[in-house]
Design an enzyme around this catalytic site. Structure first.
Site, PDB file in Angstrom:
ATOM      1  N   ASP A 105     -15.913  -4.095   0.343  1.00 41.47           N
ATOM      2  CA  ASP A 105     -15.514  -3.859   1.731  1.00 41.47           C
ATOM      3  C   ASP A 105     -16.762  -3.894   2.605  1.00 41.47           C
ATOM      4  O   ASP A 105     -17.713  -3.132   2.369  1.00 41.47           O
ATOM      5  CB  ASP A 105     -14.818  -2.504   1.867  1.00 41.47           C
ATOM      6  CG  ASP A 105     -13.582  -2.415   0.979  1.00 41.47           C
ATOM      7  OD1 ASP A 105     -12.908  -3.441   0.800  1.00 41.47           O
ATOM      8  OD2 ASP A 105     -13.298  -1.313   0.458  1.00 41.47           O
ATOM      9  N   GLU A 165       0.869  -1.172   0.000  1.00 38.57           N
ATOM     10  CA  GLU A 165       0.000   0.000   0.000  1.00 38.57           C
ATOM     11  C   GLU A 165       0.909   1.226   0.000  1.00 38.57           C
ATOM     12  O   GLU A 165       1.782   1.356   0.873  1.00 38.57           O
ATOM     13  CB  GLU A 165      -0.910  -0.007   1.229  1.00 38.57           C
ATOM     14  CG  GLU A 165      -1.874  -1.185   1.234  1.00 38.57           C
ATOM     15  CD  GLU A 165      -2.742  -1.232   2.477  1.00 38.57           C
ATOM     16  OE1 GLU A 165      -3.961  -1.402   2.331  1.00 38.57           O
ATOM     17  OE2 GLU A 165      -2.199  -1.100   3.581  1.00 38.57           O
TER      18      GLU A 165
END
Length: 247
Positions: A128, A8
């Protein structure tokens, strides 16, 4: 099962976020490009990159992401801020193996379906989940969709897979997270990639036997050296089938 070592990126650095909060990143003092090369050297067949700046519409990591794609030596699954056909196609042209689309799929389902039609098996849907509902805008917005209803809307799209994150269990409760993700995996024909569930090597062994779980993203645990990538890859391999001995 495919292990996706994960980076990330935020402001050119490797980070890990707690529940998606950019104001509290854990910064890893590693070189992103060399880390990507190390993933390939360890035997990974894919890796995953999320560009956190791109989620906010910024392009400051573009050069770094391009370098990672060139240097990795393995296909890169790329997520972060894909809200237009032009951006999707630009990164596919730059060599991204797959593109991950999250928030835009909730706002414009036809966009995801169109991208999957034009780029079959190169588009991944990110789902998500928090308290039984799909979250958007980087985990900040609570939608009205249940994950089961949401994924069924894309059943006919030629997706490469669906990344599922149980936000509620992302930090605290591995077993609960596996339960939510495995329940969703049973509701779709698309292969499911689990995110946020792997903290120790035993988590890989558990996921490996869940039907329709095709892979797992592993980021923080690798960078913290809680898991050795080569060992994780070995655990994820299918078990050898017994063979009969013939005289």
């Amino acid at each position: 099962m495919i292990v996706y070592p994960t980076l990330e990126l935020h402001d050119g650095k490797c980070v890990s976020l707690t529940r998606g909060r950019l104001d509290e990143p854990v910064i890893w003092h590693v070189d992103p490009v060399e880390t990507a090369r190390g993933f390939a050297a360890a035997g990974a067949t894919w890796m995953h990159v999320t560009d956190m700046n791109a989620l906010a519409g910024e392009d400051g990591n573009d050069e770094l992401v391009s370098e990672i794609i060139r240097a990795a030596g393995i296909p890169v699954q790329l997520g972060g801020g894909f809200r237009s056909r032009e951006r999707v196609e630009r990164w596919i042209d730059k060599g991204a193996g797959r593109i991950v689309i999250g928030t835009m799929a909730a706002h414009d389902p036809d966009f995801l379906a169109e991208m999957a039609k034009w780029h079959p098996d190169q588009i991944v849907l990110a789902v998500d989940v928090f308290q039984g509902h799909v979250m958007t805008e980087g985990w900040r917005t609570h939608s009205a969709f249940t994950p089961e209803t949401y994924i069924k809307a894309f059943d006919t799209a030629p997706l490469a897979g669906i990344i599922v994150t149980d936000i509620d269990a992302d930090i605290q409760d591995t077993e609960g997270s596996i339960g939510v993700i495995s329940g969703i995996a049973a509701q779709t024909r698309h292969p499911v990639i689990a995110r946020g569930t792997v903290r120790v090597k035993d988590d890989i062994a558990r996921l490996k036997y869940v039907p329709n779980i095709s892979g797992a993203l592993i980021g923080r645990a690798l960078l913290a050296k809680d898991i050795d990538l080569q060992e994780a890859l070995a655990i994820a391999q299918p078990d050898a089938e017994p063979t009969a001995e013939f005289q």
